[in-house]
Scaffold this active site. Structure first.
Site, PDB file in Angstrom:
ATOM      1  CD  GLN A 125      -2.158   1.351   2.429  1.00  0.00           C
ATOM      2  OE1 GLN A 125      -1.357   0.970   3.981  1.00  0.00           O
ATOM      3  NE2 GLN A 125      -3.897   1.486   2.808  1.00  0.00           N
ATOM      4  CB  SER A 128       2.065   7.416   4.342  1.00  0.00           C
ATOM      5  OG  SER A 128       1.001   6.622   5.239  1.00  0.00           O
ATOM      6  CB  SER A 160       3.143  -2.583   5.093  1.00  0.00           C
ATOM      7  OG  SER A 160       3.598  -1.847   6.836  1.00  0.00           O
ATOM      8  CD  GLU A 244     -15.675  -7.196   2.575  1.00  0.00           C
ATOM      9  OE1 GLU A 244     -15.500  -7.018   1.466  1.00  0.00           O
ATOM     10  OE2 GLU A 244     -15.874  -8.082   2.490  1.00  0.00           O
ATOM     11  CG  ASN A 370      -5.721   4.050  18.432  1.00  0.00           C
ATOM     12  OD1 ASN A 370      -5.847   3.572  17.045  1.00  0.00           O
ATOM     13  ND2 ASN A 370      -5.398   3.604  19.271  1.00  0.00           N
ATOM     14  CD  GLU A 371      -3.635   9.902  19.175  1.00  0.00           C
ATOM     15  OE1 GLU A 371      -3.347   9.349  18.194  1.00  0.00           O
ATOM     16  OE2 GLU A 371      -2.990   9.634  20.437  1.00  0.00           O
TER      17      GLU A 371
HETATM   18  C1  LIG Z   1       3.947   0.111  11.311  1.00  0.00           C
HETATM   19  C2  LIG Z   1       3.758   0.904  10.060  1.00  0.00           C
HETATM   20  C3  LIG Z   1       3.088   0.409   8.603  1.00  0.00           C
HETATM   21  C4  LIG Z   1       2.561   1.340   7.934  1.00  0.00           C
HETATM   22  N1  LIG Z   1       2.130   0.902   6.891  1.00  0.00           N
HETATM   23  C5  LIG Z   1       1.946   1.453   5.887  1.00  0.00           C
HETATM   24  C6  LIG Z   1       1.534   1.062   4.689  1.00  0.00           C
HETATM   25  O1  LIG Z   1       1.485   0.073   4.149  1.00  0.00           O
HETATM   26  N2  LIG Z   1       1.645   2.079   3.262  1.00  0.00           N
HETATM   27  C7  LIG Z   1       1.113   3.199   3.834  1.00  0.00           C
HETATM   28  O2  LIG Z   1       0.447   4.132   3.093  1.00  0.00           O
HETATM   29  N3  LIG Z   1       1.376   3.672   5.402  1.00  0.00           N
HETATM   30  C8  LIG Z   1       1.743   2.805   6.373  1.00  0.00           C
HETATM   31  N4  LIG Z   1       1.565   2.628   7.197  1.00  0.00           N
HETATM   32  C9  LIG Z   1       2.280   5.036   7.287  1.00  0.00           C
HETATM   33  C10 LIG Z   1       0.671   5.218   8.791  1.00  0.00           C
HETATM   34  O3  LIG Z   1      -0.445   5.195   7.540  1.00  0.00           O
HETATM   35  C11 LIG Z   1       0.825   6.649   8.984  1.00  0.00           C
HETATM   36  O4  LIG Z   1       2.440   6.227  10.234  1.00  0.00           O
HETATM   37  C12 LIG Z   1      -0.128   6.887   9.940  1.00  0.00           C
HETATM   38  O5  LIG Z   1      -1.049   7.206   9.134  1.00  0.00           O
HETATM   39  C13 LIG Z   1       0.121   8.432  10.763  1.00  0.00           C
HETATM   40  O6  LIG Z   1       0.703   9.191  10.204  1.00  0.00           O
HETATM   41  P1  LIG Z   1       2.295  10.098  10.828  1.00  0.00           P
HETATM   42  O7  LIG Z   1       2.875   8.819  11.087  1.00  0.00           O
HETATM   43  O8  LIG Z   1       2.861  11.085   9.217  1.00  0.00           O
HETATM   44  O9  LIG Z   1       1.886  10.735  11.843  1.00  0.00           O
HETATM   45  P2  LIG Z   1       1.106  11.864  12.290  1.00  0.00           P
HETATM   46  O10 LIG Z   1       0.346  12.220  11.224  1.00  0.00           O
HETATM   47  O11 LIG Z   1       2.492  12.840  11.764  1.00  0.00           O
HETATM   48  O12 LIG Z   1       1.315  12.329  13.316  1.00  0.00           O
HETATM   49  C14 LIG Z   1       1.629  12.710  14.162  1.00  0.00           C
HETATM   50  C15 LIG Z   1       0.732  12.099  15.507  1.00  0.00           C
HETATM   51  O13 LIG Z   1       0.468  13.836  15.905  1.00  0.00           O
HETATM   52  C16 LIG Z   1      -1.416  12.930  15.826  1.00  0.00           C
HETATM   53  N5  LIG Z   1      -2.331  13.558  15.023  1.00  0.00           N
HETATM   54  C17 LIG Z   1      -2.073  14.206  14.058  1.00  0.00           C
HETATM   55  N6  LIG Z   1      -2.658  15.349  13.526  1.00  0.00           N
HETATM   56  C18 LIG Z   1      -3.990  15.475  14.940  1.00  0.00           C
HETATM   57  C19 LIG Z   1      -5.394  15.237  14.893  1.00  0.00           C
HETATM   58  N7  LIG Z   1      -5.990  16.234  13.398  1.00  0.00           N
HETATM   59  N8  LIG Z   1      -5.746  15.427  16.039  1.00  0.00           N
HETATM   60  C20 LIG Z   1      -4.693  15.215  16.376  1.00  0.00           C
HETATM   61  N9  LIG Z   1      -3.625  14.387  16.831  1.00  0.00           N
HETATM   62  C21 LIG Z   1      -3.381  14.626  15.633  1.00  0.00           C
HETATM   63  C22 LIG Z   1      -1.164  11.582  15.339  1.00  0.00           C
HETATM   64  O14 LIG Z   1      -2.699  11.245  16.139  1.00  0.00           O
HETATM   65  C23 LIG Z   1       0.444  10.896  15.737  1.00  0.00           C
HETATM   66  O15 LIG Z   1      -0.423  10.668  17.276  1.00  0.00           O
HETATM   67  C24 LIG Z   1       1.958   2.743   8.509  1.00  0.00           C
HETATM   68  C25 LIG Z   1       2.754   2.785   9.329  1.00  0.00           C
HETATM   69  C26 LIG Z   1       3.022   1.535  10.958  1.00  0.00           C
HETATM   70  C27 LIG Z   1       3.940   2.131  11.853  1.00  0.00           C
END
Ligand SMILES: Cc1cc2nc3c(=O)[nH]c(=O)nc-3n(C[C@H](O)[C@H](O)[C@H](O)COP(=O)(O)OP(=O)(O)OC[C@H]3O[C@@H](n4cnc5c(N)ncnc54)[C@H](O)[C@@H]3O)c2cc1C
Lengths: 389, 326
Positions: A125, A128, A160, A244, A370-371
């Site tokens: 996928q 991100s 991933s 789903e 989860n936020e």
């Molecule tokens: C093990 C793992 C596998 C993954 N696999 C994939 C994959 O296969 N494909 C893919 O595309 N992505 C993947 N991801 C990425 C994942 O989808 C993103 O990490 C996720 O969407 C969060 O984005 P970020 O890491 O940029 O965090 P950020 O968006 O920068 O967030 C950082 C922190 O700020 C908080 N935050 C941000 N915005 C808000 C808000 N509006 N209100 C409150 N809190 C907020 C978040 O909750 C978090 O705690 C994976 C991530 C992990 C850890």
């Protein structure tokens, strides 16, 4: 209201159980997040599909068994109870396939689903980007129209298993002059070995190398690999996310099996006498059962013609926290052995608690943090006013 | 498998909800807490007319049960409306008497319970009987002996003033032997289930009241419900209740089927619903600010029930131990 498994469903379950008893590898496969493990798990997907157990809920023409949602849940319970290997094909099977069933063309389904079911093509996928995680719609990678298709440019990350996967699906900005960031995106599929694609593995927290970032430099995608209407990518991506996926991303069988293993560990472990630990073991059993029952209720609701939307956010928060609690409790029960990695010579015989623990820590981050899920619950299920995001 | 309430079950709950909603329960609770039983007995009669007690009584004793699922549904509604009185104890007494049979006076008491003519408190393994002062009889189980009494010590003030606790005194032995122990164990399961359902309903009411408060109450020029810290706490409260609910229904189904797993399922439901109801009370108090700490607000009637319900008929520790015992 009842919880009785019909004779037909029971027969299905028994057939799955018998098959699993005969086929689940006696020795656990190496971690699917490594090159060696990836290959072994791909082989396992192939074995599953040979007897049509890899995608039981799909129609038979695509290699499935046309199983109902409930049958799928029962299958998953059996699968995890049998200690069967993790599913390396899960991104394709759980995320892309439902999208194909809803938005794909017949030709796309015919071409893509079979190899996916057989483990011949493993999907990653690519949603991100370094600057676009929770705020996915702010993504910048582009798709520009060219003869017979599109040219992709940009960077995707945290993908991933992309280090070893074959193809990826993702969202790209195809129509830049739109009023809102959610508009003008397209959903495209591309090979990870296509000219212009660079895959750079990123070690995960557990050091496993299957995670990756992708650099895209004029990667050509033919029109046949656009999923849904160009420019409608957001709708395509989100339409399957609620329904789903809320159930299939993490099926209860995983947690009921893990909770049973935890209870077995508790019965043997020296820490068992600690009442606080015992209480946490009980809570894990209760939580896994609650999740299972909640899912049965949802499956019943869907079977009765209902739908699941924002409710899937309840699931996400619940299972991710349950997963962490389960694994933390296991490590605490293991005491000094809890800090050993699974591949340590003296790792506890039960195995896989360490990798499971580290992976569980990612649960509240991926698939929408989860936020973000709590915001969805508060706004869409409780009707609270939208705040600043 | 169809793990969904039927239309009839839903309709039954809706009707009960409507009736209780129109009954002015806050005034009844305040009167009950002050030792005035008349409004409470009138409400009791209406609850009986809706067949709630009959659900715990078999047909041969002029009931319609035992129907644990419908009983659980009823107690969700009784909890939602904070109905006072030994409701749980009366249905548990019914289950107990039904198991013991004629020796214990089932033929006399069960029709009266079903009709709402008898308020019976059951005391098993706890020092105090609930609402002994309002009950027509108190059944006291000690070991393998049960006695029936209508005398009790002074009412002890309690965390929830509407839960009037007193030591049962004296009485006559009605039955003795292993049948008593077995009947009491079954009655405890019924009591646990009903208490769990009450906690769930109570929690639902507390959440609904708090959500509507969070929409109306403005600070810093915006509704407090638009703050994430507030939203997330409410979301967690909903998650707790949503995942406790299926445990309650599954426990009721297990009891209905007399399944060997019933004790464990009921205990799991009691832990989850008790904790979820209590968490809802904590959230309600916090998000109402000082209003939540004000006795005059009806919300206080709900808030004060949550902790005793969490602990009655098996503390979380007792119930977790039961879950682990398998
Ligand atoms: C093990 C793992 C596998 C993954 N696999 C994939 C994959 O296969 N494909 C893919 O595309 N992505 C993947 N991801 C990425 C994942 O989808 C993103 O990490 C996720 O969407 C969060 O984005 P970020 O890491 O940029 O965090 P950020 O968006 O920068 O967030 C950082 C922190 O700020 C908080 N935050 C941000 N915005 C808000 C808000 N509006 N209100 C409150 N809190 C907020 C978040 O909750 C978090 O705690 C994976 C991530 C992990 C850890």
């Amino acid at each position: 209201m009842d919880l009785e498994v019909s004779a037909a469903d029971q027969e299905f379950r028994t057939e799955a159980r018998d098959w699993l008893v005969r086929h689940v590898p006696a020795e656990p496969l190496p971690s699917l997040e490594t090159a060696e493990g990836f290959a072994a798990h791909r082989e396992w997907e192939h074995r599953l599909s040979a007897d049509r157990w890899s995608v039981v809920s799909w129609p038979e023409e695509y290699g499935g068994r046309g199983a109902s949602l409930l049958q799928w849940l029962l299958f998953e319970e059996e699968y995890y109870a049998a200690g069967a290997p993790g599913r390396v094909g899960q991104n394709g099977i759980n995320l892309l396939a439902p999208t194909l069933f809803e938005h794909g063309t017949a030709a796309q389904r015919a071409r893509i689903l079979g190899p996916m079911a057989r483990g011949e093509v493993i999907w990653a996928q690519a949603w991100s980007e370094p600057e676009a995680g929770s705020d996915l719609a702010s993504l910048r990678s582009t798709a520009v129209r060219t003869d017979g298709g599109w040219l992709l440019n940009g960077q995707k990350t945290w993908s991933s298993r992309a280090a070893f996967a074959d193809r990826a699906f993702g969202l790209f900005r195809s129509h830049p002059d739109t009023a809102r960031p959610h508009q003008g995106l397209s959903y495209l599929m591309f090979p990870l070995d296509a000219p212009g694609v660079t895959v750079r593995p990123l070690g995960r927290l557990d050091g496993k190398p299957a995670f990756a970032e992708l650099f895209l430099d004029d990667v050509f995608v033919p029109d046949a690999d656009v999923l849904g209407e160009p420019g409608q990518g957001w709708r395509v991506a989100m339409s399957t996310a609620g329904n789903e996926r809320g159930l299939t991303l993490r099926s209860p069988g995983r947690f009921t099996a893990a909770a049973e293993r935890l209870a077995a560990l508790w019965r043997e472990a020296p820490g068992a006498a600690d009442p606080a630990l015992a209480a946490r073991v009980a809570d894990a059993l209760i939580g896994a059962r609650a999740y299972q029952l909640f899912t049965y209720a949802n499956a019943s609701r869907l079977a009765a013609g209902g739908s699941i939307g924002a409710e899937s956010s309840l699931n996400k928060v619940f299972w991710s926290e349950l997963d962490i609690a389960l694994h933390e409790t296991a490590l605490d029960l293991l005491g000094p052995y809890g800090m050993l990695a699974d591949d340590a010579d003296e790792a506890p015989a039960h195995g896989s608690w360490a990798e499971g623990y580290t992976f569980s820590l990612a649960g509240p981050v991926y698939a929408g943090t989860n936020e973000i899920q709590r915001d969805i619950v508060a706004e869409r299920l409780l009707g609270l006013p939208k705040g600043r995001r | 498998m169809r793990f969904l309430l039927t239309d009839e079950q839903r309709e039954f709950a809706r009707t009960l909800d409507g009736m209780l909603g129109a009954s002015g329960t806050p005034a009844v609770v305040r009167a009950w807490a002050a030792g005035e039983q008349k409004p409470g007995r009138e409400l009791w009669a209406r609850v009986a007319a809706a067949d709630v007690f009959a659900l715990a009584v078999p047909e041969r004793h002029r009931g319609v049960g035992p129907l644990p699922v419908e009983l659980a549904l009823s107690f969700v509604e009784l909890g939602r409306h904070a109905v006072p009185g030994p409701l749980v104890e009366t249905v548990a007494a019914a289950a107990f008497l039904e198991r013991l049979g004629e020796e214990a006076g089932a033929g006399v008491w069960l029709p009266r319970i079903a009709a709402g003519d008898a308020v019976v408190s059951l005391c098993a393994g706890a020092p105090y009987a609930l609402d002994a002062d309002a009950a027509d009889a108190v059944l006291v189980v000690q070991g393998d002996t049960v006695r029936r009494t209508d005398t009790h010590g002074p009412v002890q003030p309690s965390l929830d003033p509407a839960r009037r606790l007193a030591r049962p005194l004296g009485g006559t032995v009605v039955a003795r032997g292993p049948a008593v122990t077995a009947a009491a164990a079954h009655a405890v399961e019924v009591a646990r289930l009903a208490t769990a359902a009450q906690s769930l309903g109570l929690g639902r009411a507390l959440l609904a009241a708090t959500v509507s408060h969070a929409e109306r109450r403005t600070q810093f020029q915006v509704p407090i419900g638009s703050f994430q810290a507030v939203k997330h706490r409410l979301a967690d409260t909903l998650i707790g209740l949503e995942f406790a609910q299926p445990l309650v229904y599954a426990a009721a189904l297990a009891l209905a089927a007399g399944a060997p797993s019933a004790g464990r399922e009921v205990a799991a439901a009691k832990v989850a619903a008790g904790e979820a109801g209590y968490a809802a009370a904590r959230t309600a108090l916090q998000l109402h600010g000082a209003l939540g700490y004000t006795e005059e607000l009806d919300l206080s009637l709900w808030i004060r029930k949550a902790r005793p319900l969490r602990d009655a008929w098996g503390t979380p520790a007792d119930c977790r131990a039961r879950v682990l015992a398998g």
